[in-house]
Design a protein around this motif. Structure first.
Motif, short mmCIF file in Angstrom:
data_model
loop_
_atom_site.label_atom_id
_atom_site.label_comp_id
_atom_site.label_asym_id
_atom_site.label_seq_id
_atom_site.Cartn_x
_atom_site.Cartn_y
_atom_site.Cartn_z
N ILE A 281 -39.32 22.36 55.34
CA ILE A 281 -38.63 21.20 55.90
C ILE A 281 -38.12 21.48 57.30
CG2 ILE A 281 -36.33 21.74 54.99
CD1 ILE A 281 -36.13 18.68 54.37
N TRP A 282 -37.87 22.77 57.61
CA TRP A 282 -37.40 23.11 58.95
C TRP A 282 -38.49 22.95 60.00
CZ3 TRP A 282 -32.45 23.13 59.46
CH2 TRP A 282 -31.65 23.46 58.38
N THR A 283 -39.73 22.86 59.59
CA THR A 283 -40.81 22.62 60.55
C THR A 283 -40.86 21.17 61.01
OG1 THR A 283 -42.50 22.09 58.87
CG2 THR A 283 -42.17 24.41 59.41
N LEU A 284 -40.09 20.30 60.36
CA LEU A 284 -40.13 18.87 60.67
C LEU A 284 -39.07 18.45 61.68
CD1 LEU A 284 -40.61 17.45 57.05
CD2 LEU A 284 -42.37 18.13 58.71
N VAL A 285 -38.20 19.39 62.08
CA VAL A 285 -37.08 19.01 62.93
C VAL A 285 -37.12 19.78 64.24
CG1 VAL A 285 -35.63 18.43 60.95
CG2 VAL A 285 -35.54 20.75 61.91
N ARG A 286 -36.40 19.27 65.20
CA ARG A 286 -36.12 20.00 66.44
C ARG A 286 -34.61 20.09 66.59
NH1 ARG A 286 -37.39 14.82 69.11
NH2 ARG A 286 -35.43 14.03 70.00
N ASN A 287 -34.19 21.04 67.38
CA ASN A 287 -32.76 21.25 67.64
C ASN A 287 -32.43 20.69 69.01
OD1 ASN A 287 -30.12 22.18 67.80
ND2 ASN A 287 -30.75 24.22 68.42
N ASP A 288 -31.58 19.68 69.06
CA ASP A 288 -31.17 19.08 70.33
C ASP A 288 -29.95 19.76 70.92
OD1 ASP A 288 -33.25 17.23 70.30
OD2 ASP A 288 -32.10 15.79 69.13
N ALA B 197 -25.75 22.75 64.64
CA ALA B 197 -26.97 22.26 65.29
C ALA B 197 -27.07 20.74 65.17
CB ALA B 197 -28.19 22.91 64.67
N GLN B 198 -27.58 20.13 66.23
CA GLN B 198 -27.81 18.69 66.27
C GLN B 198 -29.31 18.45 66.09
OE1 GLN B 198 -24.58 16.93 66.91
NE2 GLN B 198 -24.25 19.06 66.33
N PHE B 199 -29.70 18.17 64.85
CA PHE B 199 -31.12 18.07 64.53
C PHE B 199 -31.63 16.64 64.68
CE2 PHE B 199 -30.08 21.88 61.89
CZ PHE B 199 -30.93 22.76 62.54
N SER B 200 -32.89 16.55 65.10
CA SER B 200 -33.63 15.29 65.10
C SER B 200 -35.02 15.59 64.54
CB SER B 200 -33.77 14.73 66.53
OG SER B 200 -32.52 14.48 67.10
N TRP B 201 -35.72 14.54 64.07
CA TRP B 201 -37.11 14.74 63.68
C TRP B 201 -37.90 15.16 64.91
CZ3 TRP B 201 -37.18 15.33 58.83
CH2 TRP B 201 -36.45 14.52 57.97
N ARG B 202 -38.79 16.12 64.74
CA ARG B 202 -39.47 16.69 65.91
C ARG B 202 -40.37 15.69 66.60
NH1 ARG B 202 -42.82 21.78 64.07
NH2 ARG B 202 -43.39 21.79 66.27
N TRP B 203 -40.78 14.62 65.91
CA TRP B 203 -41.64 13.62 66.52
C TRP B 203 -40.85 12.47 67.17
CZ3 TRP B 203 -41.57 14.73 61.26
CH2 TRP B 203 -40.89 13.80 60.46
N ALA B 204 -39.54 12.44 66.96
CA ALA B 204 -38.72 11.36 67.54
C ALA B 204 -38.67 11.52 69.05
CB ALA B 204 -37.32 11.39 66.94
N GLN B 205 -38.70 10.41 69.75
CA GLN B 205 -38.65 10.44 71.21
C GLN B 205 -37.26 10.87 71.67
OE1 GLN B 205 -39.11 6.65 73.31
NE2 GLN B 205 -40.53 7.62 74.75
N PHE C 198 -44.47 27.94 62.57
CA PHE C 198 -44.70 26.49 62.61
C PHE C 198 -43.47 25.70 63.06
CE2 PHE C 198 -47.47 28.40 59.43
CZ PHE C 198 -48.72 27.91 59.80
N LEU C 199 -42.42 26.39 63.43
CA LEU C 199 -41.19 25.71 63.86
C LEU C 199 -41.34 25.13 65.26
CD1 LEU C 199 -38.53 28.35 62.73
CD2 LEU C 199 -39.03 26.17 61.60
#
Length: 578
Positions: free
Chosen positions: A143-150, A158-166, A88-89
């Motif tokens: 909680i790791w399913t809610l982020v993406r790695n930029d 790692a530079q994380f953002s919420w996975r739904w953020a533009q 689910f990541l």
């Protein structure tokens, strides 16, 4: 009374919780706080987090006094979470060369969650206690399913953002000025003010340029800034235009912008997209301006020759297919080198193409990967192309790509060789774990029996990794981890180390002993290029976000960019208008 009845009626001893509190706090501080307070400690933070997680598990299994059913249930919940969560990541967390890091992140998270639950649920019993335990552990993985790695910074954080953020790229694509870019009408540049990667000599030095160094009185003046597509490309500048490479959706782009205003002039597109979860999305190389044309190599190996005035395709080649090469982990990075009638690039072999037609001129033997760029240098009176490859430092004949000499040093070649005043070369390497291996000075000479290479010294007093060195007054200046450092080229001994700029980049103004530093966070700084001591003359914010792109100074205009925005600043020239 039977012993079983005695056990049932004997009050259970309370859980031993103080180790959970101590270990949980230490794990958190080591893992997340230490690398943000102390430079170059990310590896220790990861190792400390792993040991801390192991200590928490040892406490839980052997010393917590929890019922055995509860201890085993926690382990089962952890295993289920780690096995199921990757499905689910977000792909930037689950795939690529950082996919394995999910486990590095998840296991300490689970350990902290277990310790926090044990402390918070100490007064619960029965079903509520078991439910909250399982929920806490599954939530720690979930909680790791809610982020993406930029992407990672140069310390591996790692530079994380919420996975739904533009993403900044998505915001750029939604702007109105992106489609329908006008074609330039200006004349083709007669010469290049800044021909490409690290300047005319690929040494990041600007002789005969002097700027005002008192930024409290004459600070850099912002001319413009604008969003840009992702990529680690720098700039070529000429004829009032600047050129760079970027990613826009599924297209890899070479673009020209007006130097005075930052407005787009033309855009060339190729349907290609390279996405590495470490560096991020987009092309890596810097375009080269020569003879009224732009030569650009994309991250997947597309080599274009474009009219510098209009962006019209003069010719295009698949340099990767020509060499039978596949993109390495971080993509093709080689910035083209213009040599008279030839343009030279490196994929897994050095190759030259006819600058006018794109027809192959010659191709050297396959000689391994590199993330460096070919650089024309005179060594012992002989002009040659020098390159730091994964197998070591090498010199090639410009006429046909013949290997002249090599200095074996196995690792990952990223940086440009630097030339000392007496013609020796300073070379560096990182290992397979992306850790810097130090600096070597080699003497290359040509005699009756051919070429010889002698190692004069090896030093770990300066360990560059992401940013190339500059050499000035018999000293080398560069980044040792996230700190700026200076070493004597005579023996490799360090003169000083100071200044926190992350893994930044720099330019040298040799006529006034000054370094222009662009930090990893996008700050501009002036630092004295002298061996006496570290001295910062001034610092101002420039752009925001992880910044690995090489800055450019064309006349009095300083250009900076990263994967989100670019900006131009006017620097007051010494003796000129403020």
């Amino acid at each position: 009374m039977p012993s079983t009845e005695t056990d049932r009626l004997t009050p259970r001893r309370p859980l031993r919780l103080w180790p959970a509190a101590v270990l949980g706090v230490l794990l958190f501080l080591t893992w997340l706080v230490l690398p943000r307070l102390v430079a170059n400690t990310q590896l220790y933070a990861v190792l400390g987090a792993g040991l801390g997680a192991l200590a928490v598990l040892v406490w839980w299994i052997f010393f917590s006094r929890a019922p055995w059913a509860e201890r085993l249930s926690a382990l089962v919940a952890m295993i289920v979470g780690i096995v199921v969560t990757p499905y689910f990541l977000h792909r930037s967390v689950a795939e690529g060369n950082v996919g394995y890091q999910f486990y590095i992140w998840a296991i300490p998270t689970l350990a902290v969650a277990l310790a926090a639950w044990a402390l918070g649920a100490r007064k619960l019993a029965g079903l509520p206690r078991r439910v909250t335990m399982v929920a806490s552990l599954l939530l720690a993985c979930g909680i790791w399913t809610l982020v993406r790695n930029d992407g990672l910074n140069s310390d591996g954080v790692a530079q994380f953002s919420w996975r739904w953020a533009q993403t900044p790229e998505a915001r750029l694509l939604s702007t109105a000025d992106e489609p329908g870019v006008p074609v330039a009408t200006a004349a083709a540049p007669a010469r290049a003010d800044w021909p490409g990667f690290r300047g005319p000599g690929r040494d990041a030095a600007l002789p005969a340029v002097r700027i005002e160094t008192d930024w409290s009185q004459s600070p850099p003046t912002e001319l413009w800034r604008r969003p840009i597509g992702p990529g680690t490309s720098s700039f070529a500048v000429g004829g009032g235009l600047l050129y760079t490479q970027e990613q826009r959706g599924e297209d890899e782009v070479v673009a020209a912008y007006d130097l005075a205003t930052g407005e787009p002039v033309w855009i060339h597109r190729d349907e290609a997209r390279f996405d590495d979860p470490y560096v991020g999305v987009g092309p890596r190389a810097t375009p080269t301006l020569a003879g009224g044309r732009i030569y650009a190599l994309g991250a997947t190996g597309i080599l274009n020759a474009l009219d510098a005035r209009t962006g019209r395709v003069v010719w295009s080649r698949d340099a990767a297919a020509d060499a039978g090469a596949k993109p390495p982990i971080w993509g093709f990075v080689s910035s083209p080198l213009a040599l008279g009638d030839d343009v030279v690039v490196y994929t897994t072999a050095l190759a030259a193409y006819d600058a006018a037609t794109g027809e192959p001129r010659w191709s050297g033997a396959p000689s391994g990967g590199t993330y460096g760029s070919p650089q024309l240098t005179t060594v012992d009176g002989v002009a040659q192309i020098v390159l730091q490859r994964n197998a070591g430092a090498t010199g090639f004949a410009p006429a046909d790509g013949t290997l002249l000499w090599e200095h074996p040093w196995k690792g990952i070649g990223i940086l440009q060789p630097a030339v000392t005043a007496d013609g020796d070369l300073l070379v560096s390497m990182i290992n397979e774990g992306a850790m810097p291996m130090g600096l070597r000075r080699i003497a290359v000479a040509h005699g009756p029996d051919g070429w010889t290479v002698e190692e004069r010294w090896a030093s770990e007093r300066l360990k560059p990794s992401f940013s190339s060195l500059v050499v000035h007054r018999n000293h080398a200046f560069g980044f040792d981890g996230s700190l700026l450092a200076c070493v004597d080229v005579a023996d490799g001994e360090r003169a000083w180390k100071g200044g926190r700029y992350g893994h930044g980049t720099l330019l040298l103004l040799p006529d006034q002993d000054v370094l222009l530093v662009l930090s990893e966070k996008g700050e501009l700084a002036l630092v004295e290029a002298t061996p006496d001591r570290f001295s910062e003359l001034g610092r101002v914010p420039a752009i925001e976000g992880r910044t690995w792109n090489q800055p450019v100074l064309a006349g009095d205009v300083l250009l900076v960019r990263n994967g989100e925005e670019m900006a131009a600043f006017r620097l007051a020239l010494a003796g000129g208008p403020g």
